[in-house]
Write an enzyme that holds these catalytic residues in place. Structure first.
Site, PDB file in Angstrom:
ATOM      1  N   ARG A 103      16.184  89.570 -29.538  1.00  0.00           N
ATOM      2  CA  ARG A 103      16.901  90.695 -28.932  1.00  0.00           C
ATOM      3  C   ARG A 103      15.871  91.775 -28.614  1.00  0.00           C
ATOM      4  NH1 ARG A 103      20.368  87.644 -28.085  1.00  0.00           N
ATOM      5  NH2 ARG A 103      22.554  87.698 -28.727  1.00  0.00           N
ATOM      6  N   GLU A 118      18.937  95.917 -21.319  1.00  0.00           N
ATOM      7  CA  GLU A 118      19.119  94.828 -20.360  1.00  0.00           C
ATOM      8  C   GLU A 118      20.246  95.224 -19.428  1.00  0.00           C
ATOM      9  OE1 GLU A 118      19.675  91.044 -22.258  1.00  0.00           O
ATOM     10  OE2 GLU A 118      17.770  91.206 -23.319  1.00  0.00           O
ATOM     11  N   HIS A 141      16.556  87.155 -19.857  1.00  0.00           N
ATOM     12  CA  HIS A 141      17.416  86.634 -20.933  1.00  0.00           C
ATOM     13  C   HIS A 141      17.963  85.243 -20.577  1.00  0.00           C
ATOM     14  CE1 HIS A 141      20.042  87.980 -24.553  1.00  0.00           C
ATOM     15  NE2 HIS A 141      19.816  86.676 -24.590  1.00  0.00           N
TER      16      HIS A 141
HETATM   17  C1  DGY Z   1      22.422  84.073 -27.900  1.00  0.00           C
HETATM   18  O1  DGY Z   1      23.039  83.020 -28.012  1.00  0.00           O
HETATM   19  O2  DGY Z   1      22.415  84.943 -28.771  1.00  0.00           O
HETATM   20  C2  DGY Z   1      21.733  84.279 -26.618  1.00  0.00           C
HETATM   21  O3  DGY Z   1      20.774  85.255 -26.678  1.00  0.00           O
HETATM   22  C3  DGY Z   1      22.807  84.632 -25.623  1.00  0.00           C
HETATM   23  O4  DGY Z   1      22.385  84.354 -24.376  1.00  0.00           O
END
Ligand code: DGY
Length: 335
Positions: free
Chosen positions: A239, A268, A287
């Site tokens: 993240r 984002e 992402h």
């Molecule tokens: C997750 O599954 O947490 C991914 O980052 C979502 O795209």
């Protein structure tokens, strides 16, 4: 009995939704724009379940506005968009999709390691711009080796383990840090547990695989960059706000570290004029960790099954707050 109403909050792979459509009255937000918050309140008000994408913030305000909501299933392994303690308080189980995306996300982490080390984007861009002179010398366009270097994995969950598996094929020495030592990973992947600071000091590549929480926000900041090798490359597929992005920019500009490969940013989407994008040693992708056809079908299927199972009084395939089950709103709808 009428079928329970479920909202799927974005267009997701329909292949995974067959059973959900059979047992529920399923609605899906198919517009490109993210559903505005006030529209969420209207559309979810009489829903029993949400199959939520990570752009939906599930908090007390939303739960109070949706008195019928009995289950939330996130279409992601991460669930930092959901206030889990509040869901637990309301007796609402929260599902997520671990496992099915681990290898795909690890593939991308490794792609970013390789692409950053070998300056792939920068080099491809030169060719596109017709900058490939005949006089290109043996000391031009150099990157750095990945094989036989040291990789530090921070967060040894299932994605971290898959990164370790890939690193073995590159003859890398792998150090890892995790809340708890993972002896089975040590045996299976020949990885060594290390304190966070030791990983930062010793690694050539650092790959982050932590969930975002209050404890991990800005887990890597100015002080951490100062500990790293000047040749170090950091990769983040977890993240964005786990890394202090302003500090990362400074560390790259000052040469405190050599490169960064980011699948996730803060915020984002990243704006096209973000100064990080001017740095050739930073690669940023939007992402896409889990973004393959196959994995998005598996995620859709698992997220849908988490809802169907809950409504039938069966355990979810993955529930982040099993203590919510059986209390408050979570009584099964079907036996
Ligand atoms: C997750 O599954 O947490 C991914 O980052 C979502 O795209």
């Amino acid at each position: 009995m009428s079928k329970p109403k479920i909202y799927v909050t974005r267009l997701i792979a329909p292949e995974g939704l067959t059973e959900l459509q059979q047992v529920c009255e399923m609605h899906m937000w198919e517009q490109k724009e993210i559903m505005p918050r006030d529209v969420q309140f209207q559309l979810f008000a009489d829903c029993k379940g949400l199959l939520a994408t990570t752009d939906i913030i599930v908090d007390r305000e939303l739960l109070e506005a949706c008195p019928n909501l009995q289950v939330v299933s996130n279409h992601a392994v991460g669930f930092d968009n959901i206030d889990v303690p509040v869901c637990t308080e309301f007796g609402i189980p929260v599902g997520n999709t671990p496992g099915v995306l681990s290898e795909t996300t690890a593939d991308l982490a490794f792609t970013l390691i390789l692409a950053t080390a070998r300056r792939v984007m920068e080099m491809a861009d030169r060719v596109k711009k017709d900058i490939w002179p005949k006089k290109t010398g043996m000391l031009d366009n150099l990157g750095t080796d990945v094989h036989h270097t040291t990789l530090g994995i921070i967060g040894m969950g299932s994605i971290g383990r898959e990164v370790a598996r890939r690193a073995a094929g590159f003859n890398m020495t792998v150090l890892y840090h995790n809340r708890r030592r993972d002896e089975s990973a040590e045996q299976e992947f020949d990885v060594m547990y290390a304190e966070r600071e030791d990983i930062l000091r010793q690694s050539d590549f650092i790959s982050l695989h932590l969930p975002l929480s209050h404890e991990t926000e800005h887990y890597i900041g100015a002080n951490e960059f100062k500990l790293m090798k000047r040749s170090a490359i950091i990769v983040n597929t977890a993240r964005g706000s786990i890394v202090d992005q302003a500090a990362l920019l400074e560390a790259l500009r000052n040469g405190e570290i050599a490169g960064a490969g980011l699948d996730v940013t803060d915020p984002e989407p990243m704006r096209g004029d973000d100064p990080l994008l001017d740095l050739p040693q930073a690669i940023v992708v939007p992402h896409i960790g889990s973004a393959t056809y196959q994995t998005r079908i598996r995620m859709s299927d698992m997220a849908a099954q988490n809802i169907v199972r809950t409504l039938c009084g069966k355990p979810m395939l993955s529930c982040v707050n099993p203590e919510a089950i059986g209390k408050g709103r979570s009584a099964p709808l079907f036996e």
